[in-house]
Design a protein around this motif. Sequence first.
Motif, mmCIF file in Angstrom:
data_model
loop_
_atom_site.group_PDB
_atom_site.id
_atom_site.type_symbol
_atom_site.label_atom_id
_atom_site.label_comp_id
_atom_site.label_asym_id
_atom_site.label_seq_id
_atom_site.Cartn_x
_atom_site.Cartn_y
_atom_site.Cartn_z
ATOM 1 N N UNK A 222 14.365 1.558 10.528
ATOM 2 C CA UNK A 222 13.309 2.561 10.606
ATOM 3 C C UNK A 222 13.791 3.979 10.282
ATOM 4 N N UNK A 223 15.094 4.166 10.190
ATOM 5 C CA UNK A 223 15.635 5.516 10.027
ATOM 6 C C UNK A 223 15.203 6.147 8.711
ATOM 7 N N UNK A 224 15.219 5.359 7.630
ATOM 8 C CA UNK A 224 14.838 5.916 6.331
ATOM 9 C C UNK A 224 13.392 6.397 6.343
ATOM 10 N N UNK A 225 12.496 5.580 6.903
ATOM 11 C CA UNK A 225 11.091 5.982 6.991
ATOM 12 C C UNK A 225 10.933 7.193 7.898
ATOM 13 N N UNK A 226 11.725 7.266 8.971
ATOM 14 C CA UNK A 226 11.646 8.397 9.900
ATOM 15 C C UNK A 226 12.068 9.696 9.221
ATOM 16 N N UNK A 227 13.048 9.611 8.335
ATOM 17 C CA UNK A 227 13.559 10.808 7.672
ATOM 18 C C UNK A 227 12.708 11.218 6.478
ATOM 19 N N UNK A 228 12.353 10.263 5.629
ATOM 20 C CA UNK A 228 11.676 10.577 4.373
ATOM 21 C C UNK A 228 10.171 10.341 4.412
ATOM 22 N N UNK A 229 9.682 9.671 5.446
ATOM 23 C CA UNK A 229 8.272 9.349 5.499
ATOM 24 C C UNK A 229 7.956 8.108 4.672
ATOM 25 N N UNK A 230 6.708 7.665 4.671
ATOM 26 C CA UNK A 230 6.328 6.489 3.879
ATOM 27 C C UNK A 230 4.877 6.606 3.447
ATOM 28 N N UNK A 231 4.569 5.860 2.394
ATOM 29 C CA UNK A 231 3.207 5.770 1.889
ATOM 30 C C UNK A 231 2.478 4.632 2.590
ATOM 31 N N UNK A 232 1.159 4.687 2.541
ATOM 32 C CA UNK A 232 0.345 3.627 3.115
ATOM 33 C C UNK A 232 0.645 2.305 2.414
ATOM 34 N N UNK B 287 13.269 14.442 -2.766
ATOM 35 C CA UNK B 287 13.306 13.096 -2.215
ATOM 36 C C UNK B 287 11.957 12.429 -2.452
ATOM 37 N N UNK B 288 11.882 11.149 -2.147
ATOM 38 C CA UNK B 288 10.639 10.386 -2.263
ATOM 39 C C UNK B 288 10.349 9.692 -0.943
ATOM 40 N N UNK B 289 9.085 9.562 -0.621
ATOM 41 C CA UNK B 289 8.715 8.788 0.552
ATOM 42 C C UNK B 289 8.987 7.309 0.278
ATOM 43 N N UNK B 290 9.207 6.543 1.333
ATOM 44 C CA UNK B 290 9.386 5.101 1.185
ATOM 45 C C UNK B 290 8.094 4.514 0.602
ATOM 46 N N UNK B 291 8.237 3.755 -0.493
ATOM 47 C CA UNK B 291 7.070 3.167 -1.136
ATOM 48 C C UNK B 291 6.349 4.109 -2.076
ATOM 49 N N UNK B 292 6.864 5.316 -2.286
ATOM 50 C CA UNK B 292 6.213 6.283 -3.167
ATOM 51 C C UNK B 292 7.042 6.576 -4.397
ATOM 52 N N UNK B 293 6.414 7.225 -5.388
ATOM 53 C CA UNK B 293 7.096 7.575 -6.636
ATOM 54 C C UNK B 293 7.161 9.081 -6.857
ATOM 55 N N UNK B 294 6.356 9.831 -6.152
ATOM 56 C CA UNK B 294 6.306 11.278 -6.361
ATOM 57 C C UNK B 294 7.539 11.938 -5.740
ATOM 58 N N UNK B 295 8.190 12.817 -6.523
ATOM 59 C CA UNK B 295 9.355 13.556 -6.028
ATOM 60 C C UNK B 295 8.879 14.789 -5.265
ATOM 61 N N UNK B 296 9.350 14.925 -4.050
ATOM 62 C CA UNK B 296 8.980 16.052 -3.196
ATOM 63 C C UNK B 296 10.160 17.018 -3.069
ATOM 64 N N UNK B 297 9.864 18.306 -3.156
ATOM 65 C CA UNK B 297 10.928 19.319 -3.075
ATOM 66 C C UNK B 297 11.510 19.357 -1.670
ATOM 67 N N UNK B 298 12.815 19.527 -1.611
ATOM 68 C CA UNK B 298 13.519 19.607 -0.324
ATOM 69 C C UNK B 298 13.736 21.072 0.013
#
Length: 432
Positions: A185-195, A242-253
């Motif tokens: 769950x750590x990756x999703x907790x850090x980067x978030x996830x898509x529906x 970075x990207x959310x888990x299950x996503x393709x859009x790059x988000x600025x850090x």
Amino acid sequence: MRRRFDVSLTVLVPIIQGGVAALAVLCAEYLPRLLPAVFPGDAPMVVALTAGITVACVSSVFVYAALRPVRRLLATATPAMALPTVPGRQPMGEFDRLERVADQMAEVLGTLDARTLFPHMVGESRVMRGFFPQIIKVAGTDSTVLLLGDSGTGKELAARSIHDKSGRSNGPFVAVNCAAIPAGLLESELFGHEKGAFTGAVARKKGKFEQAAGGTLFLDEIGDMPTETQSKILRALEARQFERVGGNAALALDVRVVAATHRDLAAMIRQGTFREDLFHRLNVFPIHLPPLRERREDIPLLAQRFLEVLRPGATLSVEALQRLLAYDWPGNVRELKNTLERASVLAGEHEVGPQHLPGLAGAGPAVTGDVADTTDLDGRLAAYERSLIEAALARTGGVQSRAAALLGVKERSLWHRVKKLGIAPGAFKDAE
């Protein structure tokens, strides 16, 4: 009876500077007119030499006058304040004494700075006053910080101090304990996830990196992070996206990362359990937090702070404080806090005594375990003497005359012992 007035050095120093400057101007103005007739060939050299000698002599008179209040203070000081002559050494001169006073003033100013700049971090010992400037230096930058030190030393408080004194202080401070989150769950907790990214992902979720945007992300216990997550953290820090888990859009850090660990990362790198490239990326500005056993002067201050929060007005007996000073505190500040919470419950409305510290019943004289077995007798006696003096100074708020009465020794004897052991009485003064 004639009254005598002593002028403050804050007034005398500007007067001295102004007088010397005025004297130099007068010499430059009038000496060239007077001396050419007497020394026609060497007038410039004579002017310079005469002016230099005159300025030096008059300056000496001014400085001697300025030191007069200091001499009177030292002459009328109590035995605890006196600066005695050490057998076999030359008596201290006026400038040596003034230097000693300046050192004591610097000690007090350092203590006041620690209280003012870091009100939430209790620490007035020398080692902590060396630690605080590092916080100040790095806080003004956006550099990644790696906090190293044993568990319970206050790494999260240090991270919060860095955030509070940085340009991101108006942004959020988000803390993540990497050891408390399951690896899956750590990756999703850090980067978030898509529906729909995985079973149970019924909606889009922002991760800690997004939540900390514009502020500081504190990655606690980074040494417990799984290796597969380490590589993604490294990529995000280097690419600043970075990207959310299950996503393709790059988000600025847009976060400042402060990491912390109690583990030996160098040993973990050799064992292959921590990425060396991530270590170098995090280790931009390493800061080591000292264990409590290396800053025992802070124990009375910490104990007072904790007891005041737990039970306002609660006090420690000298014997109880001596036992706190003697213990080695493997759990550091966290263990001290828990110990005092238990002691305050046991003491009720009474003073906290040694009987309320059952877990410290075997505490030795400032050294325990293997150290106590290998230390010679002189070292163990000195450690025991230190713990008693520090306990008395803490009980009296750093007032040496009262501490001497409490210990049953003369003030002059206590002064010698304090200097011999390198104890800073100013660190025990009650916070205003």
